[in-house]
Design an enzyme around this catalytic site. Structure first.
Site, PDB file in Angstrom:
ATOM      1  N   HIS A 202      -7.712   2.932  12.166  1.00 42.65           N
ATOM      2  CA  HIS A 202      -8.007   1.772  12.998  1.00 42.65           C
ATOM      3  C   HIS A 202      -8.152   2.156  14.472  1.00 42.65           C
ATOM      4  O   HIS A 202      -9.024   1.634  15.176  1.00 42.65           O
ATOM      5  CB  HIS A 202      -6.927   0.710  12.843  1.00 42.65           C
ATOM      6  CG  HIS A 202      -7.281  -0.559  13.550  1.00 42.65           C
ATOM      7  ND1 HIS A 202      -8.252  -1.404  13.080  1.00 42.65           N
ATOM      8  CD2 HIS A 202      -6.846  -1.083  14.711  1.00 42.65           C
ATOM      9  CE1 HIS A 202      -8.392  -2.414  13.920  1.00 42.65           C
ATOM     10  NE2 HIS A 202      -7.544  -2.253  14.912  1.00 42.65           N
ATOM     11  N   GLU A 449     -17.173  -1.400  -1.658  1.00 42.14           N
ATOM     12  CA  GLU A 449     -16.303  -0.391  -1.060  1.00 42.14           C
ATOM     13  C   GLU A 449     -15.376   0.249  -2.092  1.00 42.14           C
ATOM     14  O   GLU A 449     -14.641   1.171  -1.777  1.00 42.14           O
ATOM     15  CB  GLU A 449     -15.491  -0.998   0.086  1.00 42.14           C
ATOM     16  CG  GLU A 449     -14.764  -2.279  -0.271  1.00 42.14           C
ATOM     17  CD  GLU A 449     -14.200  -2.980   0.947  1.00 42.14           C
ATOM     18  OE1 GLU A 449     -14.084  -2.344   2.014  1.00 42.14           O
ATOM     19  OE2 GLU A 449     -13.867  -4.174   0.838  1.00 42.14           O
TER      20      GLU A 449
END
Length: 591
Positions: A202, A449
């Site tokens: 992140h 995904e």
């Protein structure tokens, strides 16, 4: 003394500035800036926390039974001495007044300074007192947290401040939680350095979205670098230079100026349509995290929002989930700001590297989940919390009355999940009809995904309007590696033949079915993959706004038929990266 630390380059460019350390703690610590006018009030809050712990320790000492070991009484005395030593709370005042840190951050920063001093002591007994100091600080942090919960009043957080005339600041930490990244995203930091993480952690993603250099996976940076050290971040090489010599400093400052000139040149492409040399129009959409990010999206020339990460509305809230009205206001704001351009809102993708606050959902606490990336996350969590899911869907559908909205569901791997989603949507639309609330047509899409979704895509396409390929997780799950773990970061390979074949087949199958397909993962914003994705037939890229200019430049120079002709050679190669370099470079296109 100058030295270097090596890590993983995740956001390009050069940053030069003073180090700001975010110390790690066994207690969650809030990190935010306060206004200058709030400094004394914030320091008073810190003093109240210290005094509360002092009273607590004094009460414990007074209540010790007569037969209690003498060592226990002596230990409490040590803690009281450390707690009231001017080197702790009094010294933390400087962090509050000079740096405008909140009380918790200031105390943690001072703990870091003192802990280093203890580490350098030769006497074993004194050196071991560092553990006592850490325990004392954790008690104060807990007292501060308790006061905040009891009274919401206090110093207001400042997301951005004017540091004119001050040195640029670089953030150094063992890791940066997503909740903290929300605070830091619009703050003063010119670069990030973390001990852990990978190319799609992140911290890396947010650094790229901010277009600031970052190096992660350094392992020891937060322990080797000291507060206020001069530091250079080389985001191209993955190198951190601490206390550089004047010659090295001047070399990197020259590189900074060159990069600024290049960025200014690319910025002139903002209003140029993304049309390839052979006349194909390519849509360049923006990934955003908060409604205010639409400003940067439009400024970059984005033709829509391809990914609104709604989970950031759920984070950094001390356990409270956003209400339907709060979500509706956020989605409506983004939709209206895009002025008729499409906005794709992804349902909450909580879990893995984006857990909720520890006080909110116990099943998502990392210490209770062996592998969060494989656990109750994304659509699995939404379906496990049906009232929350319906609330979010109502907010999204209500926002669709104000513009073009598309609904994107993450981590779908089963047809049963699609059926549950459709049933929930039907119920939500019925609720809105009953209450007379307006909504527009909302296209339903799923993220590809999970390898299972890519393999069974023909079945999924029968039930959805579009698909968006999240390459970050697709690579992670295909190669069975944790993309945030620096120990296996070298195995995270977007050029892996399995990844490329899944990607190519997904794009081809969606196009064959007449369904919209986009890529919203990090590969979409990496200009090194632009030609390859065009060769696969991709016509919609979604990325961080800061990445749009460089990708657009590649698109304007691309001849898709020639690129497509080279695709089979790349997909069949044992070394796709090398084959792509040979087949897709401008020189090879001329032959």
């Amino acid at each position: 003394m100058s030295f270097q630390v090596f890590g993983i380059p995740v956001s390009r460019g050069v940053a030069i500035g003073r180090a700001v350390l975010v110390a790690s703690s066994r207690v969650d610590v809030a990190h935010y800036f306060i206004g200058a006018a709030d400094a004394e009030q914030e320091y008073a809050r810190l003093v109240r926390g210290r005094d509360a712990v002092t009273r607590e320790l004094q009460d414990l000492k007074a209540e010790l039974p007569e037969d209690a070991p003498h060592e226990l009484d002596a230990l409490l005395d040590v803690h009281l001495l450390l707690l009231n030593d001017e080197a702790l709370v009094d010294a933390a005042r400087d962090w509050i007044v000079d740096r405008h840190y909140n009380a918790e951050w200031a105390l943690s920063a001072q703990l870091e300074v003192l802990a280093r001093q203890f580490d350098e002591m030769e006497d074993d007994y004194l050196r071991e007192r560092k553990a006592d100091l850490e325990q004392v600080v954790e008690r104060v942090l807990a007292a501060l947290a308790a006061e905040q919960n009891e009274s919401p009043s206090g110093a207001s957080a400042v997301v951005a401040r004017d540091f004119a005339g001050e040195d640029p600041l670089l953030l150094v930490a063992a890791d940066i939680a997503p909740a903290d990244m929300i605070q830091f995203k619009r703050s003063v930091f010119q670069g990030f350095i973390t001990d852990i993480g990978g190319k799609t952690s992140h911290t890396a993603i947010v650094a790229r979205s901010m277009a600031i250099p970052a190096v992660v996976g350094t392992r020891e940076a937060s322990r080797l670098i000291r507060q206020d050290d001069w530091v250079i971040i080389d985001g191209d090489a993955g190198t951190v230079i601490v206390n550089p010599s004047p010659i090295v400093l001047e070399e990197y400052r020259f590189r900074q100026r060159q990069a600024e000139l290049e960025n200014a040149r690319l910025a002139r492409l903002r209003h140029t349509p993304a049309i390839t040399m052979d006349g194909q129009r390519i849509e360049l959409h923006a990934n955003i995290e908060l409604p205010g990010d639409t400003v940067a999206a439009l400024a970059s020339g984005a033709t829509g929002v391809g990914l609104f990460r709604s989970e950031f509305l759920f984070m950094n809230r001390e356990g409270d989930l956003p209400s339907e009205e709060e979500q509706f206001a956020a989605y409506k704001s983004a939709v209206e700001a895009m002025a008729g351009l499409p906005v794709t809102i992804r349902t909450v993708d909580i879990g893995a590297d984006k857990p909720l606050d520890r006080m909110s959902v116990n099943e998502l606490r990392h210490e209770h989940v062996l592998n969060p990336a494989m656990g109750l996350r994304a659509i699995r969590w939404s379906l496990a919390e049906p009232s929350m899911f319906r609330q979010q869907l109502r907010a999204i559908y209500r926002a669709s009355a104000f513009g073009k909205v598309k609904l994107l569901v993450p981590m779908v791997a089963h047809l049963g999940e699609i059926r549950q989603i459709q049933e929930t949507i039907k119920r939500v639309k019925g609720q809105l009809d009953e209450t007379g609330q307006a909504y527009g047509e909302v296209l339903l899409g799923v993220m590809v995904e999970v390898p299972a979704a890519a393999i069974m895509l023909p079945q999924l396409l029968k039930h959805v309007d579009f698909v968006s390929i999240g390459t970050n997780d697709l690579i992670q799950y295909t190669l069975a590696i944790d993309r945030a773990d620096e120990a296996v970061a070298h195995l995270y390979d977007p050029w892996h033949p399995a990844v490329l074949n899944l990607l190519a087949s997904s794009i081809a199958q969606a196009r064959a079915a007449g369904k919209e397909v986009s890529v919203c993962g990090e590969m979409a914003g990496d200009a090194a993959f632009t030609d390859l994705l065009l060769a696969m037939g991709l016509t919609c890229f979604s990325m961080h706004p800061s990445q749009i200019p460089s990708v657009k430049q590649r698109i304007l120079r691309a001849d898709v038929p020639r690129l497509s002709a080279a695709l089979p050679r790349i997909l069949e190669s044992d070394e796709p990266a090398k084959a792509a370099l040979e087949a897709l470079t401008p020189q090879s296109r001329l032959h």
